[in-house]
Motif scaffolding. Structure first.
Motif, short mmCIF file in Angstrom:
data_model
loop_
_atom_site.label_atom_id
_atom_site.label_comp_id
_atom_site.label_asym_id
_atom_site.label_seq_id
_atom_site.Cartn_x
_atom_site.Cartn_y
_atom_site.Cartn_z
N ALA A 171 -46.34 -92.83 41.09
CA ALA A 171 -46.00 -93.97 40.24
C ALA A 171 -46.99 -94.13 39.10
O ALA A 171 -46.68 -94.78 38.09
CB ALA A 171 -45.96 -95.25 41.09
N ALA A 172 -48.19 -93.53 39.25
CA ALA A 172 -49.20 -93.64 38.19
C ALA A 172 -49.01 -92.59 37.10
O ALA A 172 -49.63 -92.68 36.04
CB ALA A 172 -50.60 -93.50 38.79
N VAL A 173 -48.14 -91.60 37.34
CA VAL A 173 -47.96 -90.50 36.39
C VAL A 173 -47.52 -90.97 35.01
O VAL A 173 -48.06 -90.50 33.99
CB VAL A 173 -47.00 -89.44 36.96
N PRO A 174 -46.53 -91.89 34.89
CA PRO A 174 -46.17 -92.36 33.55
C PRO A 174 -47.35 -92.93 32.76
O PRO A 174 -47.44 -92.74 31.54
CB PRO A 174 -45.11 -93.43 33.83
N GLY A 175 -48.25 -93.61 33.47
CA GLY A 175 -49.45 -94.13 32.81
C GLY A 175 -50.36 -93.00 32.35
O GLY A 175 -50.96 -93.08 31.26
N TRP A 176 -50.45 -91.94 33.17
CA TRP A 176 -51.25 -90.79 32.77
C TRP A 176 -50.66 -90.13 31.52
O TRP A 176 -51.39 -89.76 30.60
CB TRP A 176 -51.29 -89.75 33.89
N GLU A 177 -49.32 -90.01 31.50
CA GLU A 177 -48.66 -89.41 30.34
C GLU A 177 -49.01 -90.16 29.06
O GLU A 177 -49.32 -89.55 28.03
CB GLU A 177 -47.13 -89.43 30.53
N GLN A 179 -51.59 -92.28 28.49
CA GLN A 179 -53.01 -92.23 28.15
C GLN A 179 -53.44 -90.86 27.64
O GLN A 179 -54.24 -90.76 26.71
CB GLN A 179 -53.86 -92.62 29.36
N GLN A 180 -52.88 -89.82 28.23
CA GLN A 180 -53.30 -88.46 27.87
C GLN A 180 -52.44 -87.87 26.76
O GLN A 180 -52.80 -86.84 26.17
CB GLN A 180 -53.25 -87.54 29.09
N SER A 269 -55.08 -82.63 29.88
CA SER A 269 -55.88 -83.79 30.21
C SER A 269 -57.16 -83.78 29.36
O SER A 269 -58.11 -83.08 29.69
CB SER A 269 -56.23 -83.80 31.72
N LYS A 270 -57.14 -84.57 28.32
CA LYS A 270 -58.26 -84.55 27.34
C LYS A 270 -59.20 -85.73 27.50
O LYS A 270 -60.09 -85.93 26.69
CB LYS A 270 -57.69 -84.55 25.92
N GLY A 271 -58.99 -86.53 28.52
CA GLY A 271 -59.90 -87.64 28.77
C GLY A 271 -59.31 -89.01 28.53
O GLY A 271 -59.95 -90.02 28.82
#
Length: 273
Positions: A171-177, A179-180, A269-271
């Motif tokens: 469920a956190a993946v969309p947030g990662w997308e 942000q990254q 993943s650039k930070g």
């Protein structure tokens, strides 16, 4: 002093009663328990021998008179298998859903069971009364009922609990997308979901999520190091080959497609922003 005399007198009456009507626990009852334990072990060994010696191939299975000895080889690269404990650990399994990892998992797995066990072991030394009637032992009765009810409820809840493959982390993946910035890269998105489902966050951390165990680094900015897709794939296949002494397990059982997706995700993943 009077209490000690009473206990000595009670023990003396017990010994006299044993001499008149029965036998002491040691060695008689202990001998019987030992013999029965040996019988049970021998029966298990005999069944195991029969199971193994009568085994024969049926397709991809290896089956004996008492059932399958083993089936097809396990796939260590699967991400679809959801491990579940045996039924007698369902209560502990559900405790883990209440005391979520990592902040309070130690309380659910060690704290509560240990406290309950210590209280159970201490009870005979704390309550030395000889009263056996339940209605005159309200505290013990209520405690026993509560323990049985709580174990029953937790076992039932653990039995019917539905597990989604890393649902909370996926469920956190969309947030990662967001942000990254790799939302438009399907392979990186697939790698992010695989990363969340494969237990990588048990050791690593990523944008605030994860465990940071055994010195595993944060991977939020792994792509900023520009190591390249091929390096990431080689490292996933054999971490200790690329980084001598690395305790990270091998992921060489993953398909090339999954390895490339994970590598693409790591390079994307650039930070974060």
């Amino acid at each position: 002093m009077a209490s000690l005399d009473e206990r000595r007198a009670g023990f003396k009456r017990y010994k006299e009663d044993v001499d008149r009507r029965g036998k002491p626990f040691f060695p008689y009852a202990m001998f019987h328990d030992t013999v029965m334990s040996l019988v049970v072990v021998i029966v298990i060994i005999v069944l195991a021998v029969i199971w193994k010696w009568t085994a024969h191939h049926e397709g991809s299975d290896y089956t004996g008179w008492l059932g399958a000895v083993y089936n097809g080889k396990a796939d260590p690269g699967t991400v679809n298998f959801v491990p579940r404990p045996d039924w007698y650990f369902y209560f502990l399994f559900y405790l883990l859903r209440i005391f979520k990892w990592p902040e309070s998992v130690i309380l659910g797995t060690i704290g509560i069971p240990t406290i309950a066990l210590v209280l159970l072991l201490a009870l005979p030394f704390v309550d030395t009364r000889r009263e056996r009637r339940l209605l005159r032992r309200p505290v013990a009765l209520v405690a026993a009922v509560l323990v049985v009810l709580s174990m029953g409820v937790l076992t039932y809840k653990g039995a019917v609990a539905k597990e989604a493959l890393g649902a909370e982390l996926v469920a956190a993946v969309p947030g990662w997308e967001k942000q990254q910035g790799f939302a438009n890269n399907p392979e990186a998105v697939a790698g992010a979901k695989l990363f969340a489902q494969s237990g990588c966050l048990n050791c690593h951390t990523y944008l605030g999520a994860g465990g940071s165990q055994l010195g595993a680094p944060d991977l939020s900015g792994e792509g900023a190091k520009n190591k390249g897709i091929q390096f990431q794939i080689s490292h996933l296949k054999c971490p200790s080959c690329v980084n001598p002494g690395s305790p990270m397990p091998h992921f060489d059982a993953f398909s090339e497609q999954n390895l490339r997706a994970l590598a693409t995700f790591l390079e994307a993943s650039k930070g974060g922003q």
